[in-house]
Design a protein around this motif. Structure first.
Motif, PDB file in Angstrom:
ATOM      1  N   ASN A 186       0.842  -1.193   0.000  1.00 38.17           N
ATOM      2  CA  ASN A 186       0.000   0.000   0.000  1.00 38.17           C
ATOM      3  C   ASN A 186       0.879   1.245   0.000  1.00 38.17           C
ATOM      4  O   ASN A 186       1.980   1.255   0.562  1.00 38.17           O
ATOM      5  CB  ASN A 186      -0.906  -0.002   1.237  1.00 38.17           C
ATOM      6  CG  ASN A 186      -1.974   1.073   1.171  1.00 38.17           C
ATOM      7  OD1 ASN A 186      -2.354   1.515   0.091  1.00 38.17           O
ATOM      8  ND2 ASN A 186      -2.454   1.501   2.326  1.00 38.17           N
ATOM      9  N   LEU A 187       0.394   2.296  -0.640  1.00 38.67           N
ATOM     10  CA  LEU A 187       1.102   3.568  -0.699  1.00 38.67           C
ATOM     11  C   LEU A 187       0.486   4.551   0.293  1.00 38.67           C
ATOM     12  O   LEU A 187      -0.737   4.646   0.400  1.00 38.67           O
ATOM     13  CB  LEU A 187       1.023   4.157  -2.109  1.00 38.67           C
ATOM     14  CG  LEU A 187       1.695   3.358  -3.239  1.00 38.67           C
ATOM     15  CD1 LEU A 187       1.327   3.958  -4.593  1.00 38.67           C
ATOM     16  CD2 LEU A 187       3.205   3.314  -3.072  1.00 38.67           C
ATOM     17  N   SER A 188       1.343   5.270   0.992  1.00 38.68           N
ATOM     18  CA  SER A 188       0.839   6.309   1.885  1.00 38.68           C
ATOM     19  C   SER A 188       0.362   7.517   1.094  1.00 38.68           C
ATOM     20  O   SER A 188      -0.508   8.267   1.539  1.00 38.68           O
ATOM     21  CB  SER A 188       1.931   6.730   2.877  1.00 38.68           C
ATOM     22  OG  SER A 188       3.094   7.179   2.180  1.00 38.68           O
ATOM     23  N   SER A 189       0.941   7.715  -0.082  1.00 40.00           N
ATOM     24  CA  SER A 189       0.500   8.766  -1.003  1.00 40.00           C
ATOM     25  C   SER A 189       0.907   8.350  -2.408  1.00 40.00           C
ATOM     26  O   SER A 189       1.720   7.445  -2.584  1.00 40.00           O
ATOM     27  CB  SER A 189       1.124  10.121  -0.646  1.00 40.00           C
ATOM     28  OG  SER A 189       2.540  10.062  -0.790  1.00 40.00           O
ATOM     29  N   ILE A 190       0.347   9.011  -3.392  1.00 36.58           N
ATOM     30  CA  ILE A 190       0.674   8.690  -4.783  1.00 36.58           C
ATOM     31  C   ILE A 190       1.583   9.780  -5.323  1.00 36.58           C
ATOM     32  O   ILE A 190       1.130  10.848  -5.748  1.00 36.58           O
ATOM     33  CB  ILE A 190      -0.592   8.567  -5.652  1.00 36.58           C
ATOM     34  CG1 ILE A 190      -1.536   7.514  -5.068  1.00 36.58           C
ATOM     35  CG2 ILE A 190      -0.223   8.185  -7.082  1.00 36.58           C
ATOM     36  CD1 ILE A 190      -2.847   7.376  -5.812  1.00 36.58           C
ATOM     37  N   SER A 191       2.878   9.542  -5.243  1.00 39.77           N
ATOM     38  CA  SER A 191       3.837  10.524  -5.736  1.00 39.77           C
ATOM     39  C   SER A 191       5.160   9.839  -6.011  1.00 39.77           C
ATOM     40  O   SER A 191       5.426   8.731  -5.534  1.00 39.77           O
ATOM     41  CB  SER A 191       4.027  11.661  -4.721  1.00 39.77           C
ATOM     42  OG  SER A 191       4.470  11.153  -3.478  1.00 39.77           O
ATOM     43  N   PHE A 246      -4.054  -1.083  -8.542  1.00 38.22           N
ATOM     44  CA  PHE A 246      -2.611  -0.985  -8.755  1.00 38.22           C
ATOM     45  C   PHE A 246      -2.255   0.452  -9.127  1.00 38.22           C
ATOM     46  O   PHE A 246      -3.023   1.148  -9.800  1.00 38.22           O
ATOM     47  CB  PHE A 246      -2.144  -1.908  -9.891  1.00 38.22           C
ATOM     48  CG  PHE A 246      -2.391  -3.370  -9.629  1.00 38.22           C
ATOM     49  CD1 PHE A 246      -1.538  -4.100  -8.809  1.00 38.22           C
ATOM     50  CD2 PHE A 246      -3.487  -4.011 -10.185  1.00 38.22           C
ATOM     51  CE1 PHE A 246      -1.774  -5.443  -8.554  1.00 38.22           C
ATOM     52  CE2 PHE A 246      -3.737  -5.344  -9.939  1.00 38.22           C
ATOM     53  CZ  PHE A 246      -2.878  -6.070  -9.120  1.00 38.22           C
ATOM     54  N   VAL A 247      -1.082   0.866  -8.671  1.00 35.82           N
ATOM     55  CA  VAL A 247      -0.511   2.149  -9.093  1.00 35.82           C
ATOM     56  C   VAL A 247       0.866   1.840  -9.649  1.00 35.82           C
ATOM     57  O   VAL A 247       1.682   1.190  -8.998  1.00 35.82           O
ATOM     58  CB  VAL A 247      -0.389   3.135  -7.912  1.00 35.82           C
ATOM     59  CG1 VAL A 247       0.201   4.458  -8.395  1.00 35.82           C
ATOM     60  CG2 VAL A 247      -1.744   3.350  -7.245  1.00 35.82           C
ATOM     61  N   SER A 248       1.118   2.291 -10.874  1.00 37.34           N
ATOM     62  CA  SER A 248       2.381   1.929 -11.517  1.00 37.34           C
ATOM     63  C   SER A 248       2.780   3.010 -12.506  1.00 37.34           C
ATOM     64  O   SER A 248       1.942   3.794 -12.958  1.00 37.34           O
ATOM     65  CB  SER A 248       2.226   0.582 -12.252  1.00 37.34           C
ATOM     66  OG  SER A 248       3.467   0.108 -12.717  1.00 37.34           O
ATOM     67  N   LYS A 249       4.062   3.025 -12.835  1.00 38.05           N
ATOM     68  CA  LYS A 249       4.523   3.929 -13.887  1.00 38.05           C
ATOM     69  C   LYS A 249       4.350   3.261 -15.242  1.00 38.05           C
ATOM     70  O   LYS A 249       4.877   2.175 -15.478  1.00 38.05           O
ATOM     71  CB  LYS A 249       5.991   4.307 -13.673  1.00 38.05           C
ATOM     72  CG  LYS A 249       6.188   5.509 -12.784  1.00 38.05           C
ATOM     73  CD  LYS A 249       7.573   6.107 -12.959  1.00 38.05           C
ATOM     74  CE  LYS A 249       7.652   7.461 -12.274  1.00 38.05           C
ATOM     75  NZ  LYS A 249       8.977   8.089 -12.453  1.00 38.05           N
ATOM     76  N   ILE A 250       3.597   3.901 -16.117  1.00 37.33           N
ATOM     77  CA  ILE A 250       3.349   3.377 -17.454  1.00 37.33           C
ATOM     78  C   ILE A 250       3.771   4.442 -18.455  1.00 37.33           C
ATOM     79  O   ILE A 250       3.286   5.572 -18.401  1.00 37.33           O
ATOM     80  CB  ILE A 250       1.874   2.996 -17.641  1.00 37.33           C
ATOM     81  CG1 ILE A 250       1.508   1.882 -16.648  1.00 37.33           C
ATOM     82  CG2 ILE A 250       1.598   2.557 -19.079  1.00 37.33           C
ATOM     83  CD1 ILE A 250       0.048   1.521 -16.624  1.00 37.33           C
ATOM     84  N   GLN A 251       4.707   4.076 -19.308  1.00 38.69           N
ATOM     85  CA  GLN A 251       5.286   5.024 -20.265  1.00 38.69           C
ATOM     86  C   GLN A 251       5.789   6.274 -19.538  1.00 38.69           C
ATOM     87  O   GLN A 251       5.596   7.401 -19.995  1.00 38.69           O
ATOM     88  CB  GLN A 251       4.255   5.375 -21.347  1.00 38.69           C
ATOM     89  CG  GLN A 251       3.856   4.163 -22.182  1.00 38.69           C
ATOM     90  CD  GLN A 251       2.796   4.468 -23.219  1.00 38.69           C
ATOM     91  OE1 GLN A 251       2.148   5.516 -23.181  1.00 38.69           O
ATOM     92  NE2 GLN A 251       2.617   3.558 -24.166  1.00 38.69           N
ATOM     93  N   GLY A 252       6.428   6.060 -18.391  1.00 34.32           N
ATOM     94  CA  GLY A 252       7.072   7.134 -17.647  1.00 34.32           C
ATOM     95  C   GLY A 252       6.155   7.988 -16.803  1.00 34.32           C
ATOM     96  O   GLY A 252       6.599   8.923 -16.148  1.00 34.32           O
ATOM     97  N   GLU A 253       4.860   7.651 -16.770  1.00 36.40           N
ATOM     98  CA  GLU A 253       3.901   8.479 -16.041  1.00 36.40           C
ATOM     99  C   GLU A 253       3.185   7.647 -14.984  1.00 36.40           C
ATOM    100  O   GLU A 253       2.725   6.532 -15.259  1.00 36.40           O
ATOM    101  CB  GLU A 253       2.871   9.056 -17.018  1.00 36.40           C
ATOM    102  CG  GLU A 253       1.853   9.975 -16.389  1.00 36.40           C
ATOM    103  CD  GLU A 253       0.899  10.579 -17.412  1.00 36.40           C
ATOM    104  OE1 GLU A 253       0.036  11.372 -16.992  1.00 36.40           O
ATOM    105  OE2 GLU A 253       1.012  10.250 -18.608  1.00 36.40           O
ATOM    106  N   ILE A 254       3.107   8.168 -13.748  1.00 34.27           N
ATOM    107  CA  ILE A 254       2.372   7.463 -12.710  1.00 34.27           C
ATOM    108  C   ILE A 254       0.915   7.321 -13.142  1.00 34.27           C
ATOM    109  O   ILE A 254       0.255   8.299 -13.495  1.00 34.27           O
ATOM    110  CB  ILE A 254       2.464   8.204 -11.370  1.00 34.27           C
ATOM    111  CG1 ILE A 254       3.896   8.156 -10.833  1.00 34.27           C
ATOM    112  CG2 ILE A 254       1.512   7.585 -10.346  1.00 34.27           C
ATOM    113  CD1 ILE A 254       4.089   8.891  -9.524  1.00 34.27           C
ATOM    114  N   ILE A 257      -4.074   9.860 -15.438  1.00 35.50           N
ATOM    115  CA  ILE A 257      -4.531   8.797 -16.326  1.00 35.50           C
ATOM    116  C   ILE A 257      -4.862   7.536 -15.537  1.00 35.50           C
ATOM    117  O   ILE A 257      -4.228   7.231 -14.523  1.00 35.50           O
ATOM    118  CB  ILE A 257      -3.462   8.492 -17.411  1.00 35.50           C
ATOM    119  CG1 ILE A 257      -4.019   7.581 -18.490  1.00 35.50           C
ATOM    120  CG2 ILE A 257      -2.214   7.891 -16.799  1.00 35.50           C
ATOM    121  CD1 ILE A 257      -3.146   7.507 -19.725  1.00 35.50           C
ATOM    122  N   CYS A 258      -5.883   6.833 -15.995  1.00 37.01           N
ATOM    123  CA  CYS A 258      -6.279   5.567 -15.403  1.00 37.01           C
ATOM    124  C   CYS A 258      -6.508   4.549 -16.519  1.00 37.01           C
ATOM    125  O   CYS A 258      -7.162   4.850 -17.525  1.00 37.01           O
ATOM    126  CB  CYS A 258      -7.562   5.726 -14.580  1.00 37.01           C
ATOM    127  SG  CYS A 258      -8.264   4.155 -13.997  1.00 37.01           S
TER     128      CYS A 258
END
Length: 444
Positions: A302-307, A382-390, A418-419
């Motif tokens: 889990n992430l405490s924040s999305i950054s 899921f939160v991930s970097k896709i094509q360089g963008e979170i 983006i989602c």
């Protein structure tokens, strides 16, 4: 066997400028390490010596003495008559090298000598191979380590005989955000559901391709799961003269067997209470780490924040556990689960299965896994970097909405634009949400 992408990694190693390292291939048993290294050696060397240390006691004894390269080569020539060792043209394959710690220690003198290449494979090098109480140590700085995982979906398609032109067409549709032709779309959804049930272990895939019988597949998977459970005990006994840590073994088995129940919960965060009502989480963490090192599970934190960077925002003690091979996960469920997946009738458990396969796909792309959950109920799969963008990634077993994703996208504090929504639906763009079918996870 089947075409594998990892052979390209082997070629990079062999052709590297100023190469001074051995190639060490780590990975779970049954992922195809032995076949891959032997196939590569056959195509790239004139002289190949293959040693399986699990099966050849005489070869193990060669490394009990000093680690002088000339002495080792002389003794190996005696143990394996007819073997030739030409400088610059020979490779030694140390298979199951965790069974001979001194052979792994010999990698350093072989690399310093430079006449012969060395490729080593091991199922549990992260556990048994690093045992410093046995042998002459690990050759730090002399290994190019590559992790081999089960076949990904693209490799599964190759095994099914799907041509590059079809895969390129799908990639073009993904990149241009154009819907896939309906016939191809339905065929790919079917193949992807097969992949969920079969998984990526080459032997299981081979049995499926040759028989097209899911009962045969289930039996092979069941046998492999039982072998892995046996391994849990064998590889805790690292020193042979000490007793197995039975408490740790019990916790490893409890964690492993709880995975289906953990993912069946609405909140799929790993719950220690399912293992032991009054158990403390700290005593189960070594068991969880052991299973990660074994290679059979992945942790999604889990992430405490999305950054940026995401790794800096992860919460160490809050995570989900996913199986590294979706086929083995399905085999852990009810006997008829594969039939239900293929027919589209899985009820409430469908979400867990599709989340697990996307985690599996991301893991095979060497992505670290993260999700985002808040006590308010907001959750992103899921939160991930896709094509360089979170990016946010939502996995929907049905055509469900993405309410949490909409909340995050509208909130400027998250700075996410983006989602990607993965479902059975075709490609589509709706503002800053991109809908893609499950099988296109391989392009993310």
């Amino acid at each position: 066997m089947f075409r594998r992408k990892i052979l390209g990694e082997f070629e990079k190693w062999k052709n590297a400028d100023g190469k001074k390292k051995a190639l060490v291939v780590k990975g779970l048993r049954q992922v195809g390490k032995t076949w891959a290294v032997r196939e590569f050696a056959r195509d790239n060397y004139e002289n190949v010596l293959y040693i399986n240390f699990k099966e050849h006691d005489g070869a193990r004894k060669v490394f009990d003495a000093d680690l002088n390269v000339d002495r080792i080569i002389l003794d190996l020539s005696a143990v394996f008559p007819g073997t030739r060792f030409e400088a610059g043209k020979a490779v030694l394959i140390f298979d199951e090298v965790q069974e001979c710690s001194n052979a792994r220690a010999s990698i350093k003198p072989f690399c310093e000598d430079g006449r012969y290449d060395v490729i080593a494979t091991g199922s549990l090098l992260g556990i048994k191979g690093y045992n410093k109480k046995k042998g002459k140590g690990v050759p730090t700085g002399f290994e190019r380590i590559v992790y081999m995982k089960p076949m990904d979906f693209e490799e599964f398609l190759w095994a099914k005989g799907i041509g590059e032109d079809v895969i390129q067409y799908l990639r073009d549709c993904f990149e241009s955000k154009t819907p896939v032709r309906e016939a191809s779309h339905k065929a790919m959804l079917r193949y992807f559901k097969e992949y969920i049930c079969v998984g990526g272990l080459p032997y299981v895939v081979d049995r499926f391709v040759s028989t097209n019988d899911m009962n045969v597949v289930w039996q092979e998977q069941h046998d492999i799961l039982e072998e892995y459970k046996d391994d849990f005990g064998k590889h805790l006994d690292e020193n042979e003269d000490e007793e197995i840590d039975l408490a740790l073994l019990g916790r490893i088995n409890r964690v492993f067997e709880s995975i289906p129940a953990q993912l069946a919960k609405e909140n799929k965060k790993f719950s220690f209470a399912l293992l032991e009502k009054k158990g403390r989480s700290e005593k189960y963490l070594p068991a969880i780490q052991w299973l990660c090192d074994f290679g059979i599970i992945s942790l999604c934190h889990n992430l405490s924040s999305i950054s940026d960077p995401l790794e800096g925002c992860k919460t160490d003690n809050v995570f989900k556990i996913y199986m590294q091979d979706s086929g083995l996960f399905v085999a852990m469920l009810d006997r008829d689960s594969a039939a239900k997946i293929l027919s589209g009738d899985l009820g409430f458990y469908k979400g867990a299965i599709f989340e697990n396969i996307i985690a599996d796909c991301f893991s095979k792309q060497d992505r670290k896994l993260y999700y985002f959950h808040k006590d308010s109920g907001l959750e992103i799969d899921f939160v991930s970097k896709i094509q360089g963008e979170i990016s946010l990634v939502e996995v929907k077993a049905t055509t469900g909405n993405t309410k949490s994703a909409s909340t995050v996208l509208k909130n400027e504090q998250y700075n996410v634009n983006i989602c990607y929504k993965l479902s059975e639906n075709n490609v589509g763009v709706f503002g800053n949400k991109i809908t893609v079918p499950y099988y296109m996870a391989m392009f993310l």
